[in-house]
Design a protein around this motif. Structure first.
Motif, PDB file in Angstrom:
ATOM      1  N   GLY A   1      -2.317   3.884 -12.582  1.00 25.65           N
ATOM      2  CA  GLY A   1      -1.654   4.900 -11.779  1.00 25.65           C
ATOM      3  C   GLY A   1      -2.042   4.883 -10.316  1.00 25.65           C
ATOM      4  N   GLY A   2      -3.048   4.115  -9.984  1.00 27.82           N
ATOM      5  CA  GLY A   2      -3.530   4.040  -8.616  1.00 27.82           C
ATOM      6  C   GLY A   2      -2.758   3.052  -7.763  1.00 27.82           C
ATOM      7  N   SER A   3      -3.262   2.851  -6.534  1.00 30.63           N
ATOM      8  CA  SER A   3      -2.597   1.969  -5.576  1.00 30.63           C
ATOM      9  C   SER A   3      -3.584   0.966  -4.994  1.00 30.63           C
TER      10      SER A   3
ATOM     11  N   ARG B   1       7.817  -0.239  -7.965  1.00 28.87           N
ATOM     12  CA  ARG B   1       6.384   0.077  -7.852  1.00 28.87           C
ATOM     13  C   ARG B   1       5.703  -0.729  -6.748  1.00 28.87           C
ATOM     14  N   PHE B   2       6.126  -1.953  -6.563  1.00 30.66           N
ATOM     15  CA  PHE B   2       5.518  -2.837  -5.567  1.00 30.66           C
ATOM     16  C   PHE B   2       6.474  -3.007  -4.381  1.00 30.66           C
TER      17      PHE B   2
ATOM     18  N   GLN C   1       2.159  -3.998  -1.308  1.00 35.41           N
ATOM     19  CA  GLN C   1       1.732  -2.648  -1.650  1.00 35.41           C
ATOM     20  C   GLN C   1       2.013  -2.428  -3.123  1.00 35.41           C
ATOM     21  N   MET C   2       0.963  -2.132  -3.864  1.00 31.70           N
ATOM     22  CA  MET C   2       1.069  -1.959  -5.311  1.00 31.70           C
ATOM     23  C   MET C   2       0.814  -0.491  -5.634  1.00 31.70           C
ATOM     24  N   ASN C   3       1.805   0.186  -6.133  1.00 33.99           N
ATOM     25  CA  ASN C   3       1.680   1.592  -6.514  1.00 33.99           C
ATOM     26  C   ASN C   3       1.899   1.747  -8.013  1.00 33.99           C
TER      27      ASN C   3
ATOM     28  N   LYS D   1      -0.424  -0.633 -13.510  1.00 37.68           N
ATOM     29  CA  LYS D   1      -0.611  -0.553 -14.959  1.00 37.68           C
ATOM     30  C   LYS D   1      -1.622  -1.613 -15.397  1.00 37.68           C
ATOM     31  N   PRO D   2      -2.223  -1.456 -16.550  1.00 33.34           N
ATOM     32  CA  PRO D   2      -3.169  -2.480 -17.021  1.00 33.34           C
ATOM     33  C   PRO D   2      -2.546  -3.875 -17.086  1.00 33.34           C
ATOM     34  N   GLU D   3      -1.260  -3.945 -17.371  1.00 35.68           N
ATOM     35  CA  GLU D   3      -0.606  -5.251 -17.452  1.00 35.68           C
ATOM     36  C   GLU D   3      -0.410  -5.904 -16.087  1.00 35.68           C
ATOM     37  N   ASP D   4      -0.723  -5.188 -15.020  1.00 35.10           N
ATOM     38  CA  ASP D   4      -0.702  -5.791 -13.682  1.00 35.10           C
ATOM     39  C   ASP D   4      -1.984  -6.569 -13.396  1.00 35.10           C
ATOM     40  N   THR D   5      -2.938  -6.484 -14.292  1.00 40.15           N
ATOM     41  CA  THR D   5      -4.181  -7.224 -14.121  1.00 40.15           C
ATOM     42  C   THR D   5      -3.906  -8.721 -14.074  1.00 40.15           C
TER      43      THR D   5
END
Length: 121
Positions: free
Chosen positions: A15-17, A67-68, A82-84, A87-91
């Motif tokens: 949920g963070g950025s 989101r990005f 910019q990543m807003n 989610k965990p899958e963005d790892t």
């Protein structure tokens, strides 16, 4: 010598950025489409976003759309992601790349070394 250097990766909560930066040198920056790719654990590298040479057009993978945001500053040879609402899958390891074609292709002509983004609580 062409160099792309990413920065800004790190650990972020769901949920963070986070904002990634890419500094380019050694190429005629304003003639290249610039993109971000990522490679998650056990996955192949995939395109995330690309911005046209003039900065007026952008494309996003469906998984990050809304989101990005990719942007560029041609005066400073910089590209940002910019990543807003991460989610965990963005790892993944995120790579900056420069290419001639403006599309979400899998390859770039030049690559950076990558920066790790970890989304976890």
């Amino acid at each position: 010598q062409v160099q792309l250097v990413e920065s800004g990766g790190g650990l972020v909560q769901p949920g963070g950025s986070l904002r990634l930066s890419c500094t380019l040198s050694g190429i005629i920056f304003r003639t290249k489409a610039i993109g971000w790719w990522r490679q998650g654990p056990g996955k192949e590298r995939e395109p995330v976003a690309v911005i046209s040479s003039g900065g007026g057009n952008t494309l996003y993978a469906d998984s990050v759309k809304g989101r990005f945001t990719i942007s560029r500053n041609n005066a400073e040879n910089m590209v940002y992601l910019q990543m807003n609402s991460v989610k965990p899958e963005d790892t993944a390891i995120y790579y900056c790349g420069a290419r001639r074609m403006y599309d979400l292709g899998p390859q770039a002509d030049y690559w950076g070394q990558g920066t790790q983004v970890t989304v976890s609580s």
